[in-house]
Design an enzyme around this catalytic site. Sequence first.
Site, PDB file in Angstrom:
ATOM      1  N   HIS A 132      23.939  -6.670  -7.016  1.00 25.95           N
ATOM      2  CA  HIS A 132      22.705  -7.512  -6.753  1.00 25.95           C
ATOM      3  C   HIS A 132      21.477  -6.387  -6.632  1.00 25.95           C
ATOM      4  O   HIS A 132      20.689  -6.592  -7.000  1.00 25.95           O
ATOM      5  CB  HIS A 132      23.015  -8.388  -5.514  1.00 25.95           C
ATOM      6  N   GLU A 133      21.983  -5.420  -5.791  1.00 28.52           N
ATOM      7  CA  GLU A 133      20.975  -4.370  -5.570  1.00 28.52           C
ATOM      8  C   GLU A 133      20.631  -3.563  -6.891  1.00 28.52           C
ATOM      9  O   GLU A 133      19.561  -3.129  -7.056  1.00 28.52           O
ATOM     10  CB  GLU A 133      21.433  -3.361  -4.300  1.00 28.52           C
ATOM     11  N   GLN A 190      11.746  -4.390  -4.071  1.00 33.07           N
ATOM     12  CA  GLN A 190      11.347  -5.430  -3.079  1.00 33.07           C
ATOM     13  C   GLN A 190      10.260  -5.241  -2.220  1.00 33.07           C
ATOM     14  O   GLN A 190       9.723  -6.075  -1.565  1.00 33.07           O
ATOM     15  CB  GLN A 190      12.778  -5.855  -2.584  1.00 33.07           C
ATOM     16  N   HIS A 219      18.424  -5.344  -9.079  1.00 31.72           N
ATOM     17  CA  HIS A 219      16.971  -5.277  -8.693  1.00 31.72           C
ATOM     18  C   HIS A 219      16.381  -4.019  -9.231  1.00 31.72           C
ATOM     19  O   HIS A 219      15.058  -4.017  -9.506  1.00 31.72           O
ATOM     20  CB  HIS A 219      16.696  -5.026  -7.086  1.00 31.72           C
ATOM     21  N   GLY A 268      21.064  -6.118   2.336  1.00 34.77           N
ATOM     22  CA  GLY A 268      20.614  -5.110   1.346  1.00 34.77           C
ATOM     23  C   GLY A 268      19.292  -5.242   1.129  1.00 34.77           C
ATOM     24  O   GLY A 268      18.641  -6.176   1.431  1.00 34.77           O
ATOM     25  N   CYS A 303      18.693 -13.912  -1.698  1.00 36.23           N
ATOM     26  CA  CYS A 303      17.847 -12.963  -2.076  1.00 36.23           C
ATOM     27  C   CYS A 303      16.691 -12.858  -0.922  1.00 36.23           C
ATOM     28  O   CYS A 303      16.137 -14.095  -0.832  1.00 36.23           O
ATOM     29  CB  CYS A 303      17.617 -13.059  -3.422  1.00 36.23           C
ATOM     30  N   LEU A 304      16.454 -11.868  -0.468  1.00 38.25           N
ATOM     31  CA  LEU A 304      15.168 -11.783   0.311  1.00 38.25           C
ATOM     32  C   LEU A 304      14.011 -11.921  -0.324  1.00 38.25           C
ATOM     33  O   LEU A 304      12.929 -12.190   0.220  1.00 38.25           O
ATOM     34  CB  LEU A 304      15.051 -10.380   1.113  1.00 38.25           C
TER      35      LEU A 304
HETATM   36  O1  K1U Z   1      18.702  -7.719  -2.182  1.00 32.08           O
HETATM   37  C1  K1U Z   1      18.681  -8.796  -1.415  1.00 32.08           C
HETATM   38  O2  K1U Z   1      17.799  -9.491  -1.557  1.00 32.08           O
HETATM   39  C2  K1U Z   1      19.238  -8.811  -0.099  1.00 32.08           C
HETATM   40  C3  K1U Z   1      20.540  -9.923  -0.085  1.00 32.08           C
HETATM   41  C4  K1U Z   1      21.633  -9.346  -0.404  1.00 32.08           C
HETATM   42  C5  K1U Z   1      22.639 -10.285  -0.814  1.00 32.08           C
HETATM   43  C6  K1U Z   1      23.160 -11.318  -0.015  1.00 32.08           C
HETATM   44  C7  K1U Z   1      24.345 -11.864  -0.488  1.00 32.08           C
HETATM   45  C8  K1U Z   1      24.865 -11.788  -1.998  1.00 32.08           C
HETATM   46  C9  K1U Z   1      24.380 -10.539  -2.340  1.00 32.08           C
HETATM   47  C10 K1U Z   1      23.310  -9.591  -2.182  1.00 32.08           C
HETATM   48  C11 K1U Z   1      20.551 -10.195   1.207  1.00 32.08           C
HETATM   49  O3  K1U Z   1      20.761  -9.957   2.137  1.00 32.08           O
HETATM   50  S1  K1U Z   1      20.329 -12.145   1.274  1.00 32.08           S
HETATM   51  C12 K1U Z   1      20.586 -12.632   3.090  1.00 32.08           C
HETATM   52  C13 K1U Z   1      22.083 -12.541   3.524  1.00 32.08           C
HETATM   53  O4  K1U Z   1      22.927 -12.674   2.735  1.00 32.08           O
HETATM   54  C14 K1U Z   1      22.386 -12.532   4.931  1.00 32.08           C
HETATM   55  C15 K1U Z   1      21.494 -12.582   5.922  1.00 32.08           C
HETATM   56  C16 K1U Z   1      21.854 -12.740   7.135  1.00 32.08           C
HETATM   57  C17 K1U Z   1      23.048 -12.293   7.546  1.00 32.08           C
HETATM   58  C18 K1U Z   1      24.249 -12.171   6.683  1.00 32.08           C
HETATM   59  C19 K1U Z   1      23.751 -12.339   5.386  1.00 32.08           C
HETATM   60 ZN    ZN Z   2      17.785  -9.852  -3.714  1.00 29.37          ZN
END
Ligand code: K1U
Ligand code: ZN
Length: 176
Positions: free
Chosen positions: A140-141, A55, A144, A50, A98-99
Amino acid sequence: MDAARSPPILHVPDPRLRLRARLVTAADAEAVRALAPRMLAAMYAAPGIGLAAPQVGSDLRLVVMDLAREGQPPAPMVLINPEITAASRETAIREEGCLSLPGQYADVERPTRIRARWDTLEGAKREIEAEGLLGVCLQHEVDHLNGVLFVDHLSPLKRNMLLRKLAKELKAKPRP
Ligand code: K1U
Ligand code: ZN
Protein backbone atom coordinates in the site's frame (compact mmCIF):
# COMPACT_ATOMS: atom_id res chain seq x y z
CA MET A 1 7.98 15.21 18.02
CA ASP A 2 4.86 17.11 19.00
CA ALA A 3 1.83 15.74 17.10
CA ALA A 4 0.38 19.28 17.01
CA ARG A 5 3.23 20.21 14.64
CA SER A 6 2.71 17.26 12.34
CA PRO A 7 1.90 18.10 8.71
CA PRO A 8 -1.72 17.77 7.51
CA ILE A 9 -2.46 14.61 5.55
CA LEU A 10 -3.67 15.30 2.00
CA HIS A 11 -7.05 13.94 1.00
CA VAL A 12 -8.27 12.65 -2.37
CA PRO A 13 -8.66 14.32 -4.90
CA ASP A 14 -5.49 16.31 -4.14
CA PRO A 15 -3.39 15.94 -7.35
CA ARG A 16 -0.15 15.62 -5.33
CA LEU A 17 -1.32 12.13 -4.33
CA ARG A 18 -1.06 11.10 -8.00
CA LEU A 19 2.57 12.10 -8.56
CA ARG A 20 5.44 9.60 -8.70
CA ALA A 21 7.86 10.34 -5.86
CA ARG A 22 11.58 10.66 -6.59
CA LEU A 23 14.46 8.64 -5.19
CA VAL A 24 16.00 9.96 -1.98
CA THR A 25 19.69 10.82 -2.50
CA ALA A 26 22.51 11.74 -0.11
CA ALA A 27 21.62 15.39 -0.70
CA ASP A 28 18.21 14.75 0.91
CA ALA A 29 19.65 13.38 4.18
CA GLU A 30 18.81 16.47 6.22
CA ALA A 31 15.31 16.79 4.75
CA VAL A 32 14.61 13.11 5.50
CA ARG A 33 15.87 13.45 9.10
CA ALA A 34 13.51 16.41 9.57
CA LEU A 35 10.50 14.91 7.77
CA ALA A 36 10.49 11.33 9.13
CA PRO A 37 9.61 12.25 12.76
CA ARG A 38 6.94 14.67 11.55
CA MET A 39 5.43 11.93 9.38
CA LEU A 40 5.47 9.52 12.33
CA ALA A 41 3.69 12.15 14.45
CA ALA A 42 1.04 12.64 11.75
CA MET A 43 0.59 8.86 11.41
CA TYR A 44 0.19 8.32 15.18
CA ALA A 45 -2.19 11.29 15.47
CA ALA A 46 -4.43 10.09 12.61
CA PRO A 47 -4.21 7.24 13.82
CA GLY A 48 -2.74 4.92 11.21
CA ILE A 49 -0.20 2.17 10.72
CA GLY A 50 1.64 3.69 7.77
CA LEU A 51 2.19 6.93 5.89
CA ALA A 52 4.02 7.76 2.67
CA ALA A 53 5.69 11.12 2.01
CA PRO A 54 3.35 12.11 -0.89
CA GLN A 55 0.48 12.00 1.63
CA VAL A 56 2.02 15.04 3.31
CA GLY A 57 2.94 16.78 0.05
CA SER A 58 6.57 15.63 -0.18
CA ASP A 59 8.04 14.19 -3.40
CA LEU A 60 10.51 11.88 -1.60
CA ARG A 61 10.40 8.07 -1.68
CA LEU A 62 10.02 7.90 2.09
CA VAL A 63 7.60 5.80 4.18
CA VAL A 64 6.95 5.43 7.89
CA MET A 65 5.13 2.50 9.49
CA ASP A 66 4.36 1.09 12.93
CA LEU A 67 2.60 -2.25 13.11
CA ALA A 68 2.96 -2.74 16.88
CA ARG A 69 -0.21 -4.17 18.40
CA GLU A 70 -2.22 -2.22 20.95
CA GLY A 71 -0.60 -2.49 24.39
CA GLN A 72 2.82 -3.21 22.85
CA PRO A 73 5.62 -0.61 22.82
CA PRO A 74 5.77 1.53 19.67
CA ALA A 75 7.87 0.07 16.84
CA PRO A 76 8.40 2.96 14.41
CA MET A 77 9.97 2.10 11.06
CA VAL A 78 11.44 4.60 8.57
CA LEU A 79 11.87 3.21 5.05
CA ILE A 80 13.92 5.13 2.50
CA ASN A 81 13.54 4.24 -1.18
CA PRO A 82 11.47 1.09 -0.42
CA GLU A 83 10.99 -1.35 -3.30
CA ILE A 84 8.96 -4.50 -3.78
CA THR A 85 11.50 -6.83 -5.40
CA ALA A 86 9.35 -9.96 -5.72
CA ALA A 87 5.70 -10.88 -5.30
CA SER A 88 3.92 -14.23 -5.11
CA ARG A 89 1.55 -15.34 -7.85
CA GLU A 90 -0.84 -16.31 -5.08
CA THR A 91 -3.09 -13.46 -4.00
CA ALA A 92 -5.16 -12.74 -0.91
CA ILE A 93 -7.97 -10.33 -0.17
CA ARG A 94 -7.77 -8.05 2.84
CA GLU A 95 -9.65 -4.95 3.94
CA GLU A 96 -7.67 -1.72 3.55
CA GLY A 97 -8.13 1.84 4.67
CA CYS A 98 -6.17 4.94 3.71
CA LEU A 99 -5.50 8.13 5.63
CA SER A 100 -5.97 10.05 2.37
CA LEU A 101 -9.49 8.58 2.01
CA PRO A 102 -10.65 8.93 5.62
CA GLY A 103 -13.44 6.61 6.69
CA GLN A 104 -13.34 4.54 3.47
CA TYR A 105 -12.53 0.82 3.53
CA ALA A 106 -12.62 -1.89 0.88
CA ASP A 107 -11.41 -5.41 0.23
CA VAL A 108 -8.28 -5.31 -1.94
CA GLU A 109 -6.62 -8.25 -3.72
CA ARG A 110 -2.82 -8.27 -3.66
CA PRO A 111 0.05 -10.79 -3.77
CA THR A 112 0.07 -12.81 -0.53
CA ARG A 113 3.85 -12.70 -0.04
CA ILE A 114 6.43 -10.16 -1.14
CA ARG A 115 10.11 -9.35 -0.81
CA ALA A 116 10.85 -5.73 -0.02
CA ARG A 117 14.06 -3.76 0.44
CA TRP A 118 14.85 -0.27 1.63
CA ASP A 119 17.53 1.89 3.22
CA THR A 120 17.38 2.90 6.87
CA LEU A 121 17.98 6.34 8.36
CA GLU A 122 21.40 5.05 9.46
CA GLY A 123 22.27 4.15 5.87
CA ALA A 124 21.92 0.36 6.28
CA LYS A 125 20.19 -1.85 3.69
CA ARG A 126 17.24 -4.00 4.79
CA GLU A 127 15.56 -6.81 2.84
CA ILE A 128 12.68 -8.88 4.18
CA GLU A 129 10.00 -11.33 3.12
CA ALA A 130 6.60 -10.23 4.31
CA GLU A 131 3.02 -11.47 4.35
CA GLY A 132 -0.11 -10.61 6.32
CA LEU A 133 -0.62 -7.00 7.43
CA LEU A 134 3.08 -6.12 7.05
CA GLY A 135 3.08 -7.33 3.43
CA VAL A 136 -0.15 -5.48 2.65
CA CYS A 137 1.00 -2.27 4.33
CA LEU A 138 4.34 -2.32 2.44
CA GLN A 139 2.51 -2.76 -0.87
CA HIS A 140 0.00 0.00 0.00
CA GLU A 141 2.78 2.45 0.93
CA VAL A 142 4.97 1.70 -2.11
CA ASP A 143 1.84 2.25 -4.24
CA HIS A 144 1.56 5.75 -2.72
CA LEU A 145 5.14 6.49 -3.86
CA ASN A 146 4.01 5.65 -7.40
CA GLY A 147 0.84 7.76 -7.22
CA VAL A 148 -1.37 4.69 -6.83
CA LEU A 149 -4.23 4.49 -4.30
CA PHE A 150 -5.95 1.38 -2.98
CA VAL A 151 -9.12 2.33 -4.88
CA ASP A 152 -7.17 1.80 -8.13
CA HIS A 153 -7.22 -1.95 -7.32
CA LEU A 154 -11.04 -1.98 -7.22
CA SER A 155 -13.54 -2.32 -10.06
CA PRO A 156 -14.56 1.03 -11.60
CA LEU A 157 -18.02 0.61 -10.06
CA LYS A 158 -16.71 0.07 -6.51
CA ARG A 159 -14.09 2.79 -6.93
CA ASN A 160 -16.60 5.40 -8.08
CA MET A 161 -19.04 4.51 -5.32
CA LEU A 162 -16.34 4.89 -2.69
CA LEU A 163 -14.98 8.15 -4.17
CA ARG A 164 -18.48 9.65 -4.35
CA LYS A 165 -19.15 8.63 -0.73
CA LEU A 166 -15.83 10.22 0.33
CA ALA A 167 -16.56 13.48 -1.54
CA LYS A 168 -19.99 13.69 0.11
CA GLU A 169 -18.57 13.04 3.58
CA LEU A 170 -15.70 15.52 3.20
CA LYS A 171 -18.14 18.19 1.94
CA ALA A 172 -20.45 17.60 4.91
CA LYS A 173 -17.55 17.63 7.38
CA PRO A 174 -14.73 19.87 6.12
CA ARG A 175 -11.43 19.78 7.97
CA PRO A 176 -11.29 22.43 10.77
O1 K1U B 1 -1.02 4.79 3.93
C1 K1U B 1 -2.04 5.00 4.58
O2 K1U B 1 -2.96 5.65 4.12
C2 K1U B 1 -2.14 4.45 5.98
C3 K1U B 1 -3.03 3.23 6.06
C4 K1U B 1 -2.17 1.99 5.91
C5 K1U B 1 -2.89 0.71 5.63
C6 K1U B 1 -3.94 0.27 6.39
C7 K1U B 1 -4.56 -0.94 6.12
C8 K1U B 1 -4.11 -1.72 5.11
C9 K1U B 1 -3.08 -1.28 4.34
C10 K1U B 1 -2.45 -0.08 4.61
C11 K1U B 1 -3.71 3.26 7.43
O3 K1U B 1 -3.07 3.27 8.42
S1 K1U B 1 -5.45 3.29 7.47
C12 K1U B 1 -5.83 3.24 9.21
C13 K1U B 1 -5.63 1.91 9.84
O4 K1U B 1 -5.47 0.93 9.16
C14 K1U B 1 -5.62 1.77 11.32
C15 K1U B 1 -5.94 2.81 12.13
C16 K1U B 1 -5.91 2.65 13.50
C17 K1U B 1 -5.57 1.45 14.05
C18 K1U B 1 -5.25 0.40 13.24
C19 K1U B 1 -5.28 0.55 11.88
ZN1 ZN C 1 -2.99 5.11 2.00
